[in-house]
Enzyme design. Structure first.
Site, PDB file in Angstrom:
ATOM      1  N   ARG A  45       0.565  -1.334   0.203  1.00 36.30           N
ATOM      2  CA  ARG A  45      -0.508  -0.085   0.287  1.00 36.30           C
ATOM      3  C   ARG A  45       0.437   0.841   0.688  1.00 36.30           C
ATOM      4  O   ARG A  45       1.586   1.076   1.046  1.00 36.30           O
ATOM      5  CB  ARG A  45      -0.447  -0.130   1.350  1.00 36.30           C
ATOM      6  CG  ARG A  45      -1.847   1.156   1.574  1.00 36.30           C
ATOM      7  CD  ARG A  45      -3.355   0.648   0.243  1.00 36.30           C
ATOM      8  NE  ARG A  45      -3.728  -0.205   0.827  1.00 36.30           N
ATOM      9  CZ  ARG A  45      -4.127  -1.156  -0.184  1.00 36.30           C
ATOM     10  NH1 ARG A  45      -4.261  -1.743  -0.889  1.00 36.30           N
ATOM     11  NH2 ARG A  45      -4.773  -2.127   0.594  1.00 36.30           N
TER      12      ARG A  45
ATOM     13  N   HIS B 245      -9.913   3.528  -1.613  1.00 41.48           N
ATOM     14  CA  HIS B 245     -10.143   3.481  -0.233  1.00 41.48           C
ATOM     15  C   HIS B 245     -10.955   4.782  -0.752  1.00 41.48           C
ATOM     16  O   HIS B 245      -9.835   5.438  -0.887  1.00 41.48           O
ATOM     17  CB  HIS B 245      -8.972   2.756   0.436  1.00 41.48           C
ATOM     18  CG  HIS B 245      -8.560   1.779   0.109  1.00 41.48           C
ATOM     19  ND1 HIS B 245      -7.974   1.043  -0.265  1.00 41.48           N
ATOM     20  CD2 HIS B 245      -9.171   0.437   1.484  1.00 41.48           C
ATOM     21  CE1 HIS B 245      -7.805  -0.933  -0.472  1.00 41.48           C
ATOM     22  NE2 HIS B 245      -8.375  -0.841   0.792  1.00 41.48           N
TER      23      HIS B 245
ATOM     24  N   LYS C  44     -12.211  -4.171  -5.059  1.00 44.21           N
ATOM     25  CA  LYS C  44     -11.893  -3.664  -3.906  1.00 44.21           C
ATOM     26  C   LYS C  44     -12.944  -2.328  -3.956  1.00 44.21           C
ATOM     27  O   LYS C  44     -11.781  -1.463  -3.877  1.00 44.21           O
ATOM     28  CB  LYS C  44     -10.966  -4.357  -2.456  1.00 44.21           C
ATOM     29  CG  LYS C  44     -11.376  -3.846  -0.984  1.00 44.21           C
ATOM     30  CD  LYS C  44      -9.867  -4.262  -0.645  1.00 44.21           C
ATOM     31  CE  LYS C  44      -9.664  -4.043   1.030  1.00 44.21           C
ATOM     32  NZ  LYS C  44      -8.289  -3.726   1.529  1.00 44.21           N
TER      33      LYS C  44
ATOM     34  N   ARG D  40     -18.701  -4.766   6.804  1.00 46.34           N
ATOM     35  CA  ARG D  40     -18.127  -6.380   6.719  1.00 46.34           C
ATOM     36  C   ARG D  40     -18.377  -7.177   7.012  1.00 46.34           C
ATOM     37  O   ARG D  40     -18.450  -8.788   6.604  1.00 46.34           O
ATOM     38  CB  ARG D  40     -17.278  -6.087   7.613  1.00 46.34           C
ATOM     39  CG  ARG D  40     -16.128  -5.198   8.091  1.00 46.34           C
ATOM     40  CD  ARG D  40     -15.379  -4.675   8.248  1.00 46.34           C
ATOM     41  NE  ARG D  40     -14.673  -3.202   8.889  1.00 46.34           N
ATOM     42  CZ  ARG D  40     -13.828  -3.161   8.182  1.00 46.34           C
ATOM     43  NH1 ARG D  40     -13.126  -4.106   7.539  1.00 46.34           N
ATOM     44  NH2 ARG D  40     -12.492  -2.274   8.017  1.00 46.34           N
TER      45      ARG D  40
ATOM     46  N   GLN E 243     -12.874  -2.608  12.259  1.00 47.53           N
ATOM     47  CA  GLN E 243     -12.923  -4.416  11.570  1.00 47.53           C
ATOM     48  C   GLN E 243     -12.583  -5.366  13.019  1.00 47.53           C
ATOM     49  O   GLN E 243     -12.249  -5.165  14.252  1.00 47.53           O
ATOM     50  CB  GLN E 243     -11.296  -4.437  11.602  1.00 47.53           C
ATOM     51  CG  GLN E 243     -10.771  -5.143  10.486  1.00 47.53           C
ATOM     52  CD  GLN E 243      -8.847  -5.255  10.153  1.00 47.53           C
ATOM     53  OE1 GLN E 243      -8.780  -5.441  10.989  1.00 47.53           O
ATOM     54  NE2 GLN E 243      -9.120  -5.923   8.721  1.00 47.53           N
TER      55      GLN E 243
END
Length: 237
Positions: free
Chosen positions: A73, A131, A157, A196, A220
């Site tokens: 990333r 994102h 994604k 999620r 998360q």
């Protein structure tokens, strides 16, 4: 929102556990534990301090890399890789040759340098990610973004930040447009946490979990939390 719920999956095969450590030994040790409990792991290679550590990690993982999503990333995308493009290309080439399950590359990075795509003889290994860390755009904007990403890979994604319940709806509504692709779409943050889970019932190939108490992103779940929910919850279509 009219979307069919799916029940035809095994939960243990639907969680990808993120591993973010700063040395190869820690990564390999944690990976052994993760793959004993889940089918997939995401290796955040951008957490490693230099190229040598990244290459050592790839080699040390060995055949287990076939169950790993490798992510390098960029710092501009919320990660820690701040190298020049020639370094990125060299590292991505080594990652690709190691034959991982997927390689996560940011949509914005691909747009800046289309030469990255030449690394992939087959786009089946490419997970194109996008994102938005502060908010969730409108459904119309998200749909446009999804259509652009479809032209690059079938593995997509899209992750945004939920500031309201409607933000969850905007992101999850993308599954209405997910025929013939592998879409992973959910929202970050406490408000987005439920997305999620719901994304699995809407067709996401998997969702993400943290491998430690240090959650990678706000909202998360840890792997054991998913297992508790899966074991005590039954959603019927």
């Amino acid at each position: 929102m009219s979307i069919s719920l799916r029940n035809d999956f095994i939960f243990d095969d639907k969680v990808c556990v993120t591993i973010a450590e700063n040395n190869p030994e820690k990564i390999c040790k944690r990976l052994d534990c993760v793959l004993d409990r889940s089918k997939y792991a995401e290796i955040r290679l951008d957490y490693l301090k230099n190229d040598s550590m990244i290459k050592t990690t790839i080699k040390s993982i060995g055949e287990k890399i076939s169950n790993c999503i490798c992510t390098l990333r960029d710092i501009s995308e919320g990660g820690y890789f701040a190298g020049e493009e020639i370094r990125r290309i060299t590292l991505l080439k080594e990652i690709y040759q190691a034959n991982p399950f997927l390689i996560d590359i940011e949509f914005n990075i691909i747009n800046k340098n289309n030469d990255i795509l030449e690394l992939f003889k087959s786009r089946d290994k490419l997970l194109v990610s996008w994102h938005v860390f502060n908010n969730t755009p409108s459904y119309y904007y998200l749909k446009q973004q999804l259509n652009k990403m479809k032209k690059i890979s079938k593995n997509i994604k899209i992750v945004t930040k939920a500031n309201s319940k409607n933000d969850n709806i905007n992101v999850l509504s993308l599954y209405k447009k997910s025929a013939n692709i592998n879409l992973i779409a959910f929202a970050m943050g406490d408000i987005g946490r439920i997305s999620r889970l719901i994304c699995l019932y809407l067709g996401s190939p998997f969702t993400y979990a943290s491998s430690s108490n240090r959650n990678m992103k706000l909202g998360q779940f840890k792997l054991n939390e998913y297992k508790l929910i899966f074991n005590h919850t039954q959603i019927k279509s």
